[in-house]
Design an enzyme around this catalytic site. Structure first.
Site, PDB file in Angstrom:
ATOM      1  N   GLY A  76       0.793  -1.230   0.000  1.00 46.67           N
ATOM      2  CA  GLY A  76       0.000   0.000   0.000  1.00 46.67           C
ATOM      3  C   GLY A  76       0.820   1.272   0.000  1.00 46.67           C
ATOM      4  CG  ASP A 141      10.607  -8.120  12.206  1.00 40.56           C
ATOM      5  OD1 ASP A 141       9.945  -9.068  12.667  1.00 40.56           O
ATOM      6  OD2 ASP A 141      10.844  -8.000  10.990  1.00 40.56           O
ATOM      7  N   GLY A 184      12.260 -11.913  11.619  1.00 43.34           N
ATOM      8  CA  GLY A 184      13.378 -10.993  11.839  1.00 43.34           C
ATOM      9  C   GLY A 184      14.161 -10.928  10.537  1.00 43.34           C
ATOM     10  NE  ARG A 185      11.663  -7.993   5.299  1.00 45.42           N
ATOM     11  CZ  ARG A 185      11.121  -8.637   4.275  1.00 45.42           C
ATOM     12  NH1 ARG A 185      10.219  -9.571   4.492  1.00 45.42           N
ATOM     13  NH2 ARG A 185      11.448  -8.347   3.046  1.00 45.42           N
ATOM     14  NE  ARG A 279      11.232 -35.318  11.762  1.00 40.27           N
ATOM     15  CZ  ARG A 279      12.025 -36.328  11.396  1.00 40.27           C
ATOM     16  NH1 ARG A 279      13.230 -36.082  10.914  1.00 40.27           N
ATOM     17  NH2 ARG A 279      11.610 -37.577  11.503  1.00 40.27           N
ATOM     18  NE  ARG A 288       2.490  -9.931  10.595  1.00 38.30           N
ATOM     19  CZ  ARG A 288       2.803  -9.993   9.289  1.00 38.30           C
ATOM     20  NH1 ARG A 288       4.050 -10.118   8.920  1.00 38.30           N
ATOM     21  NH2 ARG A 288       1.869  -9.915   8.384  1.00 38.30           N
TER      22      ARG A 288
HETATM   23  O1  F6P Z   1       6.326  -7.635  10.352  1.00 35.23           O
HETATM   24  C1  F6P Z   1       7.586  -7.920   9.843  1.00 35.23           C
HETATM   25  C2  F6P Z   1       7.613  -9.328   9.418  1.00 35.23           C
HETATM   26  O2  F6P Z   1       7.128 -10.019  10.497  1.00 35.23           O
HETATM   27  C3  F6P Z   1       8.959  -9.887   8.985  1.00 35.23           C
HETATM   28  O3  F6P Z   1       9.729 -10.429   9.986  1.00 35.23           O
HETATM   29  C4  F6P Z   1       8.551 -10.923   7.973  1.00 35.23           C
HETATM   30  O4  F6P Z   1       9.576 -11.161   7.050  1.00 35.23           O
HETATM   31  C5  F6P Z   1       7.400 -10.267   7.325  1.00 35.23           C
HETATM   32  O5  F6P Z   1       6.750  -9.534   8.328  1.00 35.23           O
HETATM   33  C6  F6P Z   1       6.442 -11.211   6.648  1.00 35.23           C
HETATM   34  O6  F6P Z   1       5.368 -10.481   6.184  1.00 35.23           O
HETATM   35  P1  F6P Z   1       4.260 -10.974   5.156  1.00 35.23           P
HETATM   36  O7  F6P Z   1       4.363 -12.457   5.008  1.00 35.23           O
HETATM   37  O8  F6P Z   1       2.991 -10.534   5.779  1.00 35.23           O
HETATM   38  O9  F6P Z   1       4.557 -10.281   3.889  1.00 35.23           O
END
Ligand code: F6P
Length: 361
Positions: A76, A141, A184-185, A279, A288
């Protein structure tokens, strides 16, 4: 005064608490509040439900609810709006002028933009175009600069810790290695905090590129001591030294790149090198969801009411931040475009190392 609220980017537990606090604090001052549905979508169409009038009745009983009553999107960005073309293709267009016109047409006086780094960057660009904006930092994050914490983080850490507790019992029963991938990107806050709380043996975060041999050495050393199971926690943005992050999907028109797959890759490498049964598990969007913790509710409520005080003070182009013990404000320019990474000398990393946890290096 008519305040608009938008929630953009990935949702986080506590969004509804912020919305409630903004609405009630504005109401106390005799101001109106409207919610923009799905990020800024609601300003781009005149369909019913685009702008949602919000009063005390509409926000009753939502503090403890996860998600956002306004909806959200991570596609968006009004400056890169994905528009369907006559030939069926999708092209990103700058539609911010349309948004500005719509904002004024609806006689909105201020915008409270709740979002992570990306959404706060958009909020700042809207401010430069003339929209009076106050930002509220949100992301599980915890990687927004200038604030000690974002709401949603504490809840995500609790969820992840709970998952690690559960994985422990099955890992131990079967003498297996589990690799658990957490969100955690670019910053490893969730992996680090929950890995430590959940007694992980190895924690891999984006800030510390890992050496798989070190990871395996830790597992083998545990085996030698009779600890025949191990728990490895990996932030989705963790990567081997000299290697790349693992992507599930590259960036496409109107969408950010999607990370994912590091747990499987690390798990396969461990199995190959140690012969252990491994595994892997991706906790994903469970992190989330759910009801915000007490900490996140309080932080969210404090952020919402502080945002209304910022509007009252005319402090636009600012963002509320948590600077313990207070909630204060910083200019958006101080915050955006510089993710808050885990400092390598942070007390939490030092604690992890002191406890013998392998950080992959
Ligand atoms: O909110 C950030 C986050 O949780 C990142 O850690 C994750 O990569 C991303 O959202 C995933 O978001 P979506 O799958 O909603 O695009």
């Amino acid at each position: 005064m008519r305040i608009a609220i938008s929630t953009g980017g990935g949702d986080a537990p506590g969004l509804n608490a912020v919305i409630r606090a903004v609405v009630l604090s504005a109401h106390q001052r005799g101001w109106e509040t409207v919610g923009i549905s799905r990020g800024y979508d609601g300003l781009f169409s005149d369909l019913p439900g685009g702008l949602i009038p919000l009063g005390p009745d509409q926000v009753r009983g939502i503090t403890h609810l996860g998600g956002t009553i306004l909806g959200t999107t991570n596609r968006g960005n009004p400056f890169e709006w994905p528009r369907l073309q006559a030939d069926g293709s999708i092209v990103e267009e700058d539609c911010s002028d349309e948004l500005l016109v719509s904002f004024r047409r609806h006689q909105l006086d201020a915008l409270v933009a709740i979002g992570g780094d990306g959404s706060l960057g958009i909020a700042h660009r809207l401010f430069l175009k003339g929209i009076p904006v106050v930002g509220v930092p949100k992301t599980i994050d915890n990687d927004v600069w200038g604030t000690e914490a974002t709401f949603g983080f504490d809840t995500a850490v609790s969820t992840a810790t709970d998952a690690l507790d559960k994985i422990h019992t099955t890992a131990e029963s079967h003498d297996r290695v589990f690799v658990v991938e957490l969100m955690g990107r670019y910053a490893g806050w969730i992996a680090l905090h929950s890995g430590l709380s959940g007694s992980a043996d190895v924690i891999l975060i984006p800030e510390i590129p890992f050496d798989i041999e070190r990871v395996c050495a830790k597992i083998v050393e545990r085996e030698r001591r009779g600890r025949r199971f191990s728990i490895v926690v990996a932030a989705e943005g963790a990567r081997p030294a000299g290697g790349q992050i693992v992507l599930r999907e590259r960036r496409a028109v109107g969408r950010a790149e999607r990370l994912g797959g590091i747990a499987e890759a690390v798990g396969a490498a461990i199995e190959e090198r140690t012969g252990k049964e491994v595994r892997s598990l991706v906790l994903g969007h469970l992190q989330r969801g759910g009801s915000p913790t007490t900490f996140d509710r309080l932080l969210a409520l404090r952020f919402g009411s502080a945002a209304v005080r910022a509007v009252a003070a005319g402090d636009f182009g600012s963002c509320v931040v948590y600077a313990p013990p207070n909630v204060s404000r910083l200019p958006l320019t101080d915050i955006i475009g510089r993710p808050k990474l885990v400092p390598l000398d942070s007390g939490i990393i030092m604690t992890a190392r002191s406890l013998g946890i392998c950080m992959g290096d």
